[in-house]
Scaffold this motif. Structure first.
Motif, PDB file in Angstrom:
ATOM      1  N   UNK A  22      11.426   7.166   5.296  1.00  0.00           N
ATOM      2  CA  UNK A  22      10.382   6.653   6.190  1.00  0.00           C
ATOM      3  C   UNK A  22       9.166   6.208   5.395  1.00  0.00           C
ATOM      4  N   UNK A  23       8.378   5.320   5.992  1.00  0.00           N
ATOM      5  CA  UNK A  23       7.028   5.081   5.490  1.00  0.00           C
ATOM      6  C   UNK A  23       6.148   6.196   6.066  1.00  0.00           C
ATOM      7  N   UNK A  41       0.867  -1.170   0.000  1.00  0.00           N
ATOM      8  CA  UNK A  41       0.000   0.000   0.000  1.00  0.00           C
ATOM      9  C   UNK A  41       0.905   1.221   0.000  1.00  0.00           C
ATOM     10  N   UNK A  42       0.468   2.321  -0.577  1.00  0.00           N
ATOM     11  CA  UNK A  42       1.288   3.532  -0.647  1.00  0.00           C
ATOM     12  C   UNK A  42       1.787   3.949   0.731  1.00  0.00           C
ATOM     13  N   UNK A  43       1.000   3.687   1.754  1.00  0.00           N
ATOM     14  CA  UNK A  43       1.381   4.057   3.114  1.00  0.00           C
ATOM     15  C   UNK A  43       2.575   3.239   3.601  1.00  0.00           C
ATOM     16  N   UNK A  44       2.789   2.043   3.016  1.00  0.00           N
ATOM     17  CA  UNK A  44       3.870   1.167   3.439  1.00  0.00           C
ATOM     18  C   UNK A  44       5.179   1.407   2.684  1.00  0.00           C
ATOM     19  N   UNK A  45       5.157   2.264   1.673  1.00  0.00           N
ATOM     20  CA  UNK A  45       6.346   2.484   0.865  1.00  0.00           C
ATOM     21  C   UNK A  45       7.304   3.449   1.552  1.00  0.00           C
ATOM     22  N   UNK A  46       8.570   3.089   1.548  1.00  0.00           N
ATOM     23  CA  UNK A  46       9.590   3.970   2.120  1.00  0.00           C
ATOM     24  C   UNK A  46       9.896   5.053   1.103  1.00  0.00           C
ATOM     25  N   UNK A  47       9.864   6.279   1.551  1.00  0.00           N
ATOM     26  CA  UNK A  47      10.152   7.429   0.695  1.00  0.00           C
ATOM     27  C   UNK A  47      10.916   8.463   1.507  1.00  0.00           C
TER      28      UNK A  47
END
Length: 96
Positions: free
Chosen positions: A72-73, A15-21
């Motif tokens: 961070x996610x 899910x987009x919320x779980x992606x590290x950016x």
């Protein structure tokens, strides 16, 4: 003879919320350089992956911004902001 075919397990898409950016987090601190150093020490002590850090401390200014770009996610960014807000030297903190 009975043969049962099974599909290989497919991992769910992140899910987009779980992606590290790389996320920008800013804390406004009181106490001048000492306050800014406390925030930097917390980032280092918690072993956050900081890619960029800026501190703007000026004489006569009540609040100084400390901004960092951190890997961070979204959930981890929320947690970091909460940790910053619990620090006595931090007046406010946000990410975006």
């Amino acid at each position: 003879m009975t043969v049962t075919l099974t599909r290989p397990a497919v991992a769910p898409r992140p899910v987009a919320r779980d992606l590290v950016a790389q996320r920008r987090v800013t804390a406004y601190v009181g106490g001048g350089l000492d306050g800014a150093l406390r925030v930097v020490a917390m980032l280092r002590g918690r072993m956050y992956r900081v890619h960029d850090l800026s501190v703007d401390v000026r004489d006569g200014v009540v609040e100084s911004p400390v901004s960092a770009t951190v890997s961070l996610t979204a959930a981890e960014a929320d947690l970091l902001v909460e940790r910053l807000r619990r620090m006595p030297v931090v007046v406010s903190a946000d990410h975006g």
